[in-house]
Design an enzyme around this catalytic site. Structure first.
Site, mmCIF file in Angstrom:
data_model
loop_
_atom_site.group_PDB
_atom_site.id
_atom_site.type_symbol
_atom_site.label_atom_id
_atom_site.label_comp_id
_atom_site.label_asym_id
_atom_site.label_seq_id
_atom_site.Cartn_x
_atom_site.Cartn_y
_atom_site.Cartn_z
ATOM 1 N N ALA A 59 23.479 -22.540 56.034
ATOM 2 C CA ALA A 59 22.865 -23.599 56.717
ATOM 3 C C ALA A 59 23.231 -25.095 56.285
ATOM 4 O O ALA A 59 23.535 -25.414 55.328
ATOM 5 C CB ALA A 59 21.411 -23.462 56.307
ATOM 6 N N LYS A 60 23.403 -25.921 57.251
ATOM 7 C CA LYS A 60 23.425 -27.432 57.085
ATOM 8 C C LYS A 60 22.329 -27.992 56.884
ATOM 9 O O LYS A 60 21.480 -28.800 57.934
ATOM 10 C CB LYS A 60 24.384 -28.026 58.340
ATOM 11 N N ALA A 61 21.845 -28.150 55.720
ATOM 12 C CA ALA A 61 20.394 -28.720 55.742
ATOM 13 C C ALA A 61 20.119 -29.848 55.102
ATOM 14 O O ALA A 61 21.075 -30.500 54.142
ATOM 15 C CB ALA A 61 19.584 -27.457 54.663
#
Length: 324
Positions: A162-164
């Site tokens: 995930a690009k969190a």
């Protein structure tokens, strides 16, 4: 844009299905994501080409945005097609051809605490002219890279696919650390001591005709990474093979010179473009010259890169025609 506060820029920002003036794009100080970091985002580039502007792999980026949200059990209240449509419309409304695009998904201010129950899921999209991550000079002369003492996230403590929002604390700390010592970018190792990625980009190494990149156990599955793999894997640029593997920080005879889309060693991402990375160790003038000559590989890749984006431009025009 150096020295200009982000809040002082002009234009429109898309917020929850409305276009609002830049200065009015505000949220409450008790917004949940602001306090706990639970949010996801994308960084996308629109490049100026002969036909106007072209967004690089828009569909792939928005698909990853939705995948990231799904990992964190965030339900985006719009379809992927809707978000793509609004990005194209925003670029048009702001009269942009070359720009950076930032869609972000975040929880609202309905409640505080670790539970997100009752919190709204909000989506905003901003687009503005933004230069290269580490400067245009670095594109030609290279940048200096130092290994950070901070390690990348462990696969069992962070969901690295995930690009969190919150994950970038790690990148900020690593970058600040090496910048204090006069370096331009940080290299992060994983918890086992293998190369993971840069503070904001994937890592590649070219050695003896083989293109190496790190496996995905601790790094983000980059969109630009896929494009490079396709160019090397399918086109066999300069007869190079492509291999994903564990990479040691310093292996014998490795030339620690990187580029942000190819070279002896390089990193790849959207914001930083293509940089030659100079290692901690001194590099002889001869090796440096040899590495710079290899940048011709990058230019050949970038040429196909723009052709690819031109195809996207046709799609953007189709969407824009629907908006008229």
């Amino acid at each position: 844009m150096s020295g200009v506060a982000m809040s002082k820029l002009e234009g429109l920002i898309w917020m929850n299905n409305e276009l609002v003036d830049w200065k009015d794009a505000k949220i409450h100080v008790l917004t949940h994501t602001l306090h706990y970091g639970m949010g996801v985002f994308e960084g996308i580039r629109c490049y100026k080409i002969a036909e106007g502007g072209a967004v690089f792999r828009l569909t792939d980026h928005i698909r990853r945005l939705f995948d990231s949200a799904k990992i964190f059990e965030m339900v985006i209240p719009y379809s992927q097609e809707k978000i793509e449509h609004e990005i194209c419309n925003l670029i048009k409304k702001n009269f942009l051809t070359a720009c950076y695009i930032r869609p972000i998904v975040f929880y609202g201010s309905e409640s505080m605490g670790l539970s997100t129950d009752g919190c709204s899921v909000n989506v905003s999209i901003a687009a503005w002219p933004w230069g290269t991550y580490l400067g245009d000079e670095g594109l030609e002369k290279g940048i200096r890279v130092k290994t950070s003492s901070f390690t990348r996230h462990h696969v069992n403590s962070s969901l690295v696919r995930a690009k969190a929002c919150g994950y970038y604390i790690n990148s900020i700390l690593a970058h600040q650390e090496v910048a204090r010592h006069g370096y331009d970018e940080a290299l992060l190792l994983d918890t086992d001591g293998y190369v993971s990625e840069g503070a904001g980009e994937n890592i590649f190494i070219v050695k003896k005709g083989v293109l190496y990149t790190t496996d995905l156990s601790t790094c983000l599955d980059g969109i630009t990474r896929h494009r490079i793999e396709a160019l090397y894997g399918l086109k066999r640029v300069a007869e190079l093979e492509q291999v994903a593997k564990k990479i040691l920080k310093k292996a014998p005879d490795d030339t620690w010179v990187w580029k942000k889309r190819a070279a002896s060693a390089f990193s790849a991402g959207k914001k930083a473009k293509a940089y030659l990375f100079l290692a901690e160790a001194n590099i002889s003038e001869g090796k440096l010259k040899q590495a710079l000559e290899r940048l011709n590989l990058i230019r050949s890749i970038q040429g196909e890169h723009h052709v690819f984006m031109a195809k996207v431009e046709v799609r953007i025009k189709q969407v824009q025609n629907q908006l008229k």
